[in-house]
Design an enzyme around this catalytic site. Structure first.
Site, short mmCIF file in Angstrom:
data_model
loop_
_atom_site.label_atom_id
_atom_site.label_comp_id
_atom_site.label_asym_id
_atom_site.label_seq_id
_atom_site.Cartn_x
_atom_site.Cartn_y
_atom_site.Cartn_z
N SER A 199 50.56 40.84 40.90
CA SER A 199 51.01 39.46 41.14
C SER A 199 52.30 39.19 40.39
O SER A 199 52.57 39.81 39.35
CB SER A 199 49.95 38.47 40.65
OG SER A 199 50.44 37.14 40.68
N TYR A 212 43.87 35.44 34.14
CA TYR A 212 44.30 36.06 35.41
C TYR A 212 45.63 36.80 35.23
O TYR A 212 45.76 37.97 35.62
CB TYR A 212 44.43 34.97 36.47
CG TYR A 212 44.98 35.44 37.79
CD1 TYR A 212 44.14 35.96 38.77
CD2 TYR A 212 46.34 35.34 38.09
CE1 TYR A 212 44.64 36.38 40.00
CE2 TYR A 212 46.85 35.76 39.30
CZ TYR A 212 45.99 36.28 40.26
OH TYR A 212 46.49 36.70 41.47
P1 NAD Z 1 41.16 35.75 48.84
O1 NAD Z 1 40.24 34.78 48.23
O2 NAD Z 1 41.30 35.73 50.30
O3 NAD Z 1 40.77 37.24 48.43
C1 NAD Z 1 40.17 37.56 47.22
C2 NAD Z 1 38.93 38.37 47.54
O4 NAD Z 1 38.41 38.90 46.33
C3 NAD Z 1 37.82 37.55 48.15
O5 NAD Z 1 37.91 37.51 49.55
C4 NAD Z 1 36.58 38.31 47.70
O6 NAD Z 1 36.09 39.13 48.72
C5 NAD Z 1 37.07 39.19 46.56
N1 NAD Z 1 36.26 38.96 45.37
C6 NAD Z 1 36.38 37.98 44.46
N2 NAD Z 1 35.40 38.06 43.55
C7 NAD Z 1 34.64 39.14 43.90
C8 NAD Z 1 33.47 39.74 43.37
N3 NAD Z 1 32.85 39.26 42.27
N4 NAD Z 1 32.95 40.81 44.01
C9 NAD Z 1 33.53 41.29 45.14
N5 NAD Z 1 34.65 40.77 45.68
C10 NAD Z 1 35.18 39.70 45.07
O7 NAD Z 1 42.58 35.54 48.14
P2 NAD Z 1 43.93 36.41 48.14
O8 NAD Z 1 44.94 35.48 47.60
O9 NAD Z 1 44.15 37.08 49.43
O10 NAD Z 1 43.65 37.49 47.00
C11 NAD Z 1 43.81 38.88 47.20
C12 NAD Z 1 44.54 39.48 46.01
O11 NAD Z 1 45.86 38.96 45.99
C13 NAD Z 1 43.92 39.15 44.66
O12 NAD Z 1 43.95 40.30 43.85
C14 NAD Z 1 44.86 38.11 44.10
O13 NAD Z 1 44.88 38.12 42.69
C15 NAD Z 1 46.17 38.61 44.67
N6 NAD Z 1 47.27 37.64 44.66
C16 NAD Z 1 47.18 36.50 45.39
C17 NAD Z 1 48.23 35.60 45.35
C18 NAD Z 1 48.20 34.32 46.15
O14 NAD Z 1 49.06 33.48 45.94
N7 NAD Z 1 47.25 34.13 47.04
C19 NAD Z 1 49.36 35.87 44.58
C20 NAD Z 1 49.41 37.05 43.85
C21 NAD Z 1 48.35 37.92 43.90
#
Ligand code: NAD
Ligand code: MG
Length: 307
Positions: A199, A212
């Protein structure tokens, strides 16, 4: 007849189609709350995972992928893109996300690929240890691992940030990467690719995301070190560092509620990103096209500066 004027108007029309500022709408999401994990099915406005737009060109033909958190958000967009590029795809997710997962699995199957759902909790040690074996058995192999699942809960003050939350965030975001990747190594052949979702928070931490952001900095170090360790074996490790992307993570306390209406407005492109805009980065890093790219962090963040 094409006059110089009409030609230039044509060019402008063409340019505006590809203008990254307007390619996706600037969203102002209403304040909303979902329990963790958030569901894509309830997200307002809906997110774009490339359902109607991503076009594959066979770059992952015959490949076999595991994507953690592949039910929604960035992982879902990657799952759709991988299937359209010719890969069979297993997605891991929490049991509470079955509705989102079913949609993505049917989109994978619509491409004539095998789509597998592996529900479970990354806090469960047996589940973490067995994920790669289950994929290798069900797909007949594993050659792309996308460590993407993540937990993000915003807390205003350190005094209110519990050790329980800190430990769970570390367990899900980074410690699970060690376990899942270690277990995957016995299946990953030469030419395999590991891609970790990090991230912009790794270098530009929000004051409300201390736990985080720390996991994301750790993921960067893990990714770069492991990349050097595995390169001689012909396994490439890289990371993707998203900026603000519209996903269910943000509405299940990933952001303070009053920040939702302006989510993503502070990047140079002036808008939040959509999950579909991340997919090409993962496809590139998974495919042989990136054969000389090792230990790289591909930033997909709307223009925020990076180290
Ligand atoms: P999202 O909620 O769609 O995806 C996160 C997923 O993590 C969930 O769908 C879930 O299946 C999984 N998860 C969470 N806790 C869990 C657990 N205890 N056991 C199993 N699975 C679990 O959101 P996203 O934003 O697509 O996140 C995906 C990745 O992208 C993450 O690593 C997040 O940190 C990263 N990210 C997101 C952003 C943003 O702005 N959305 C920015 C930077 C990084
Ligand atoms: Mg989800």
């Amino acid at each position: 007849m094409t006059t110089p004027e009409s030609a230039s108007q044509g060019n402008e029309a063409q340019l505006s189609l590809d203008n990254p500022v307007t390619r996706h709408p600037k969203i102002s999401p209403p304040k909303q709350d979902q329990p963790e994990p958030g569901l894509d099915a309830k997200l307002e406005p809906t997110a774009d995972h490339g359902e109607t737009s991503y076009v594959g060109t066979g770059r992952l033909k015959g490949r076999k992928a595991l994507i953690t958190g592949g039910d929604s958000g960035i992982g879902a967009a990657v799952a759709i893109a991988f299937a359209r590029e010719g890969a069979d795809v297993a997605i891991a997710y929490l049991p509470a996300e079955a509705e989102d997962a079913a949609k993505i699995i049917s989109l994978i199957e619509a491409e004539g690929r095998v789509g597998i759902g592996l529900p479970g909790d990354l806090l469960d040690e047996d589940y973490r240890n067995s994920l790669a074996d289950m994929v290798a058995e069900k797909l007949g192999g594993l050659d792309i691992l996308v460590n993407n699942a993540g937990k993000q809960i915003a807390i205003e003050k350190l005094e209110d940030l519990s050790d329980k939350q800190v430990m769970e965030t570390f367990q899900i975001n980074i410690l699970a990467m060690y376990t899942i990747t270690r277990a995957a190594l016995k299946h990953l052949p030469d030419g395999a690719s590991i891609i970790n979702t990090t991230s912009v928070q790794a270098y530009d931490p929000s004051p409300t995301l201390l736990d985080y952001a720390s996991t994301k900095a750790a993921i960067n170090a893990f990714t770069k070190g492991l990349a050097v360790q595995l390169a001689p074996r012909g396994i490439r490790v890289n990371g993707v560092a998203p900026g603000p992307i519209w996903t269910p993570l943000q509405v299940s306390d990933g952001q303070p509620k009053d920040k939702l209406p302006t989510f993503g407005h502070n990047v140079p492109l002036g808008r939040a990103g959509q999950p579909v805009e991340l997919a090409p980065a993962y496809v590139f890093l998974a495919s042989a096209e990136s054969s000389y790219v090792v230990g790289e962090t591909l930033n997909v963040n709307g223009g925020k500066s990076t180290p």
